[in-house]
Write a protein that holds these residues in place. Sequence first.
Motif, mmCIF file in Angstrom:
data_model
loop_
_atom_site.group_PDB
_atom_site.id
_atom_site.type_symbol
_atom_site.label_atom_id
_atom_site.label_comp_id
_atom_site.label_asym_id
_atom_site.label_seq_id
_atom_site.Cartn_x
_atom_site.Cartn_y
_atom_site.Cartn_z
ATOM 1 N N LYS A 71 0.848 -1.198 0.000
ATOM 2 C CA LYS A 71 0.000 0.000 0.000
ATOM 3 C C LYS A 71 0.880 1.242 0.000
ATOM 4 N N GLY A 72 0.270 2.355 -0.358
ATOM 5 C CA GLY A 72 1.013 3.608 -0.386
ATOM 6 C C GLY A 72 0.853 4.309 -1.716
ATOM 7 N N PRO A 73 1.234 5.585 -1.772
ATOM 8 C CA PRO A 73 1.067 6.377 -3.007
ATOM 9 C C PRO A 73 1.754 5.758 -4.220
ATOM 10 N N GLU A 74 2.930 5.154 -3.981
ATOM 11 C CA GLU A 74 3.685 4.589 -5.107
ATOM 12 C C GLU A 74 3.032 3.338 -5.693
ATOM 13 N N TYR A 75 2.078 2.767 -4.938
ATOM 14 C CA TYR A 75 1.398 1.557 -5.424
ATOM 15 C C TYR A 75 -0.071 1.818 -5.765
ATOM 16 N N LYS A 76 -0.392 3.090 -5.940
ATOM 17 C CA LYS A 76 -1.778 3.459 -6.247
ATOM 18 C C LYS A 76 -2.232 2.871 -7.579
ATOM 19 N N TYR A 77 -1.321 2.871 -8.539
ATOM 20 C CA TYR A 77 -1.659 2.360 -9.870
ATOM 21 C C TYR A 77 -0.895 1.082 -10.213
ATOM 22 N N ARG A 78 -0.384 0.426 -9.173
ATOM 23 C CA ARG A 78 0.354 -0.823 -9.392
ATOM 24 C C ARG A 78 -0.124 -1.888 -8.411
ATOM 25 N N ASP A 79 -0.269 -3.107 -8.904
ATOM 26 C CA ASP A 79 -0.641 -4.236 -8.050
ATOM 27 C C ASP A 79 0.620 -5.020 -7.714
ATOM 28 N N VAL A 80 1.234 -4.653 -6.598
ATOM 29 C CA VAL A 80 2.488 -5.297 -6.191
ATOM 30 C C VAL A 80 2.267 -6.033 -4.866
ATOM 31 N N PHE A 81 2.757 -7.265 -4.824
ATOM 32 C CA PHE A 81 2.547 -8.104 -3.646
ATOM 33 C C PHE A 81 3.868 -8.655 -3.118
ATOM 34 N N ASP A 82 3.939 -8.758 -1.802
ATOM 35 C CA ASP A 82 5.006 -9.527 -1.162
ATOM 36 C C ASP A 82 4.448 -10.928 -0.956
ATOM 37 N N VAL A 83 5.097 -11.904 -1.547
ATOM 38 C CA VAL A 83 4.604 -13.282 -1.474
ATOM 39 C C VAL A 83 5.654 -14.168 -0.810
ATOM 40 N N VAL A 84 5.263 -14.773 0.292
ATOM 41 C CA VAL A 84 6.150 -15.706 1.000
ATOM 42 C C VAL A 84 5.628 -17.117 0.753
ATOM 43 N N VAL A 85 6.515 -17.984 0.275
ATOM 44 C CA VAL A 85 6.097 -19.358 -0.032
ATOM 45 C C VAL A 85 7.018 -20.378 0.629
#
Length: 207
Positions: A71-85
């Motif tokens: 989340k945050g302004p830099e991710y307003k138009y981007r779908d970025v995820f932290d994925v732990v597997v």
Amino acid sequence: MSELMTPAIIGVVIVIVLIFIVVSSITSKKAQKVEQQKRKKIVREEIKSYLSKSNNLKNVKLEYEKVYARKGPEYKYRDVFDVVVNIFEAKTNKLMATRSFEVEGITTKEGKKNYTTTWQVNKELELEDTRKRIAIAEKKVKLTKEEKKVLKEEEKLRLVEQKTQMKEELKTLKEVNSKQKNDLESKHQIDKAIKDTTVKFIPRRNK
């Protein structure tokens, strides 16, 4: 009689509307769940592909430990995820490792109302840093003012790096497009020159 019927009709209409809302809500939730499962499967395969290419790690099974949407302004138009597997050996089901990745969904428009999202693994992340960042974001860990300041600076630095990377990628893309355009123009010029220098054979009758 008509006075008694009116409240009854209103009551029936209200019941029908409520049933419609409930059914729509259930259908929507089911559709979202199906879409979520589909997305998880695609991302899982992308991570497998990434591991195969970068670490030559094949025949593995992945299970999600944590998926966190940044989340945050830099991710307003981007779908970025932290994925732990968790990575398991396919045959023995033995836990081999736990790793974290930055995964991004890139959505492109196809037609007037259709959108397609392509998922990609941007990079592998440092596991403990990722876990800590997620815990902080979910407010499971309290930070001091100094730690918050350091975290903000790190986020700013990461944002600058991302912007620089995007600029470099855009520059490379422009160079490739320019080269392709120049190659195409050169081909057209060569074709035109060949055409202009070619003598057209016109048969003549002998008188």
